[in-house]
Design an enzyme around this catalytic site. Structure first.
Site, PDB file in Angstrom:
ATOM      1  CG  LEU A   1      10.072 -16.595  -3.775  1.00 56.79           C
ATOM      2  CD1 LEU A   1      10.066 -16.668  -2.247  1.00 56.79           C
ATOM      3  CD2 LEU A   1      10.385 -15.156  -4.203  1.00 56.79           C
TER       4      LEU A   1
ATOM      5  CG  HIS B   1      -0.058   1.870  -9.229  1.00 55.65           C
ATOM      6  ND1 HIS B   1      -0.272   1.496  -7.927  1.00 55.65           N
ATOM      7  CD2 HIS B   1      -1.152   2.593  -9.584  1.00 55.65           C
ATOM      8  CE1 HIS B   1      -1.448   1.968  -7.513  1.00 55.65           C
ATOM      9  NE2 HIS B   1      -2.000   2.643  -8.506  1.00 55.65           N
TER      10      HIS B   1
ATOM     11  NE  ARG C   1      -1.379   6.564   1.219  1.00 53.65           N
ATOM     12  CZ  ARG C   1      -1.264   5.674   2.205  1.00 53.65           C
ATOM     13  NH1 ARG C   1      -0.911   6.075   3.406  1.00 53.65           N
ATOM     14  NH2 ARG C   1      -1.491   4.406   1.984  1.00 53.65           N
ATOM     15  CD1 TRP C   2       7.364   6.730  -2.705  1.00 57.46           C
ATOM     16  CD2 TRP C   2       6.903   7.021  -4.879  1.00 57.46           C
ATOM     17  NE1 TRP C   2       8.567   6.816  -3.380  1.00 57.46           N
ATOM     18  CE2 TRP C   2       8.314   7.002  -4.723  1.00 57.46           C
ATOM     19  CE3 TRP C   2       6.385   7.196  -6.164  1.00 57.46           C
ATOM     20  CZ2 TRP C   2       9.192   7.136  -5.789  1.00 57.46           C
ATOM     21  CZ3 TRP C   2       7.263   7.338  -7.231  1.00 57.46           C
ATOM     22  CH2 TRP C   2       8.652   7.308  -7.034  1.00 57.46           C
TER      23      TRP C   2
ATOM     24  NE  ARG D   1      -8.259   0.112   5.056  1.00 55.57           N
ATOM     25  CZ  ARG D   1      -8.014   1.386   5.344  1.00 55.57           C
ATOM     26  NH1 ARG D   1      -8.133   1.814   6.593  1.00 55.57           N
ATOM     27  NH2 ARG D   1      -7.638   2.237   4.412  1.00 55.57           N
TER      28      ARG D   1
ATOM     29  CG  ASP E   1      -2.058   0.937   1.138  1.00 53.40           C
ATOM     30  OD1 ASP E   1      -2.312   1.457   0.039  1.00 53.40           O
ATOM     31  OD2 ASP E   1      -2.707   1.179   2.168  1.00 53.40           O
TER      32      ASP E   1
HETATM   33  C1  FPP Z   1      -2.120   0.135  -3.236  1.00 55.86           C
HETATM   34  O1  FPP Z   1      -1.595   1.437  -3.182  1.00 55.86           O
HETATM   35  C2  FPP Z   1      -1.530  -0.570  -4.359  1.00 55.86           C
HETATM   36  C3  FPP Z   1      -2.228  -1.117  -5.393  1.00 55.86           C
HETATM   37  C4  FPP Z   1      -3.686  -1.054  -5.521  1.00 55.86           C
HETATM   38  C5  FPP Z   1      -1.524  -1.774  -6.492  1.00 55.86           C
HETATM   39  C6  FPP Z   1      -0.292  -2.522  -6.106  1.00 55.86           C
HETATM   40  C7  FPP Z   1       0.463  -2.760  -7.340  1.00 55.86           C
HETATM   41  C8  FPP Z   1       1.797  -2.734  -7.452  1.00 55.86           C
HETATM   42  C9  FPP Z   1       2.742  -2.607  -6.334  1.00 55.86           C
HETATM   43  C10 FPP Z   1       2.414  -2.825  -8.754  1.00 55.86           C
HETATM   44  C11 FPP Z   1       1.758  -3.824  -9.598  1.00 55.86           C
HETATM   45  C12 FPP Z   1       2.378  -5.129  -9.484  1.00 55.86           C
HETATM   46  C13 FPP Z   1       2.048  -6.045 -10.399  1.00 55.86           C
HETATM   47  C14 FPP Z   1       2.708  -7.358 -10.390  1.00 55.86           C
HETATM   48  C15 FPP Z   1       1.035  -5.731 -11.409  1.00 55.86           C
HETATM   49  P1  FPP Z   1      -2.615   2.634  -3.372  1.00 55.86           P
HETATM   50  O2  FPP Z   1      -2.751   2.916  -4.810  1.00 55.86           O
HETATM   51  O3  FPP Z   1      -3.902   2.322  -2.678  1.00 55.86           O
HETATM   52  O4  FPP Z   1      -1.853   3.786  -2.649  1.00 55.86           O
HETATM   53  P2  FPP Z   1      -2.484   4.953  -1.761  1.00 55.86           P
HETATM   54  O5  FPP Z   1      -3.087   4.295  -0.548  1.00 55.86           O
HETATM   55  O6  FPP Z   1      -1.300   5.778  -1.436  1.00 55.86           O
HETATM   56  O7  FPP Z   1      -3.490   5.671  -2.617  1.00 55.86           O
END
Ligand code: FPP
Length: 248
Positions: free
Chosen positions: A128, A34, A21-22, A184, A17
């Protein structure tokens, strides 16, 4: 910080997560977060085998993520397709077996084909197991497993249901990490989380790295896992326990 010596192979699961925000902190579009998240995932995959981690399960796209803006959903699909095309040859060389967990019916043909090809290319690898939960939800997993058992006329028990779930090839995670300062599960591995140790960090996923993984492993190594027993019973492995009573 050096990585702790772990006594047993470990299954780690991660809610990655904080990508959005990053990116926002850098005035970048969310999709840039992402993309950076994929680079972090590569680093962490690489870091797992030397630390005794034999299975890594990550939450890449939830059943609920379809509710995000269309360009973000399309962007995540594109990132997955691109990551597969770029990374599968490396994963193959590194001995990583990749598996995708989740509903495939409503994915595009291009994405579905990518998932199948990646799985086929890495099927005999053993260093892995990387489970990527994509279009996955814990409730979907439990409900669809129960529906399959009911359709076959199989009795639904803890064991039969457990064997039917998407993660049955790996067993339950020992440790679930969530980055991004949220505490959560968000519909991730609801059944399998029953006895997992939970670890939360404020770090946003793109900032998570090997030393952050080591901090989580150190914390895990300091926990006493009791699985319903008392601390004394866990400390004294020879202590007798009563046979489990049959449910009445
Ligand atoms: C949550 O951060 C992250 C996601 C919904 C996507 C996670 C995906 C990746 C790390 C890259 C994709 C990897 C593959 C293999 C496709 P958020 O967007 O909810 O962040 P925020 O809480 O800061 O808004």
């Amino acid at each position: 910080m050096t990585a702790p010596k772990l006594s047993k192979p470990l299954h780690i699961a991660i809610v990655m997560d904080g990508n959005g925000r990053w990116a926002s902190k850098r005035f970048l579009p969310r999709i840039a977060g992402h993309k950076q998240g994929v680079d972090t995932l590569k680093k962490i995959v690489h870091a797992c085998p030397p630390r005794g981690v034999t299975a890594l399960t990550v939450f890449a796209f939830s059943s609920e993520n379809w509710n995000r803006p269309t360009d973000e959903v399309t962007g995540l699909m594109d990132i997955l397709a691109l990551a597969i095309a770029r990374e599968v040859p490396n994963l193959r060389k590194e001995g990583v077996q990749i598996r995708f967990l989740g509903e495939r019916a409503n994915l595009s043909l291009r994405v579905k084909k990518g998932l199948e090809e990646a799985e086929a290319a890495t099927v005999s690898n053993t260093s892995l197991i990387l489970n990527v939960c994509f279009n996955y939800g814990g409730r979907w997993d439990i409900a669809s497993a129960a529906a399959r058992l009911a359709a076959n006329g199989t009795e639904i028990t803890e064991e039969s249901l457990s064997n039917e779930l998407a993660l049955t090839h790996c067993g339950d995670p020992d440790l679930i990490i969530r980055t991004g300062n949220e505490k959560r599960l968000s519909n991730f591995l609801l059944w399998q989380a029953a006895y997992a140790e939970l670890y939360f960090t404020d770090l946003l996923w793109p900032d998570f790295d090997e030393s952050a993984l080591d901090a989580a492993l150190h914390e895990f190594a300091s926990r006493q896992r009791r699985f319903g027993k008392t601390p004394d019973q866990v400390a004294d492995r020879s202590a007798k326990t009563v046979e489990r009573q049959a449910p009445c």
